[in-house]
Design a protein around this motif. Sequence first.
Motif: not given
Length: 190
Positions: A77-86
């Motif tokens: 949904d674009g509400k959060r962004s994954p970390s580099k590790r994810n």
Amino acid sequence: MPERTIEFGKYGARGIKGHEAVARQLDALAGFIATPVSVRRGLVARLRYLTRSGHARTAAREAGLSVTDRTVKAWLDGKRSPSKRNLERIESAYRTVRRRNVAPYLVGRLNREGRGTRVEIHPLDQSHVLRPRQRVVEFRLLNIRQWDAIVRAWAEGDDRGLDDAWVEQIVDLGSQWGQYEYVSNVGFAA
């Protein structure tokens, strides 16, 4: 029968292991998503691929993507962004699942009902080797009829198994097979 190369590149030869070239070609045939995972479009495409069914979600978890469905939904949904590790985990899981999904198709296409697929083996680059130390290594063609072990090892990410399966096939080149353990390129199409 030749032994495996121990000190490759000692005199300036350049190339890669034959099984690595085969893995590159199989990756090209698998048709991975071209957009990088760091771009939103690439991320969404990978997440949709990994979550489109219960089977895909299970395979993604087995491949190392261990986040909740709620987190994946927030990413989509674009509400959060994954970390580099994810992002790295998503890419790794995507490639693993895609390889597993496409492997049976590739085996069928490459085996071609026992007729096999012609493989072009381009020799290693000896342009930086002094003339007296250069070997006569030429372009070779080989018809591989049994791709099962090669594709299985590639799909599982088993580098050692892929190397063994590749060497088992190039032994058909005769006493010269050791000259093609390292190559500049391996080409074939399905």
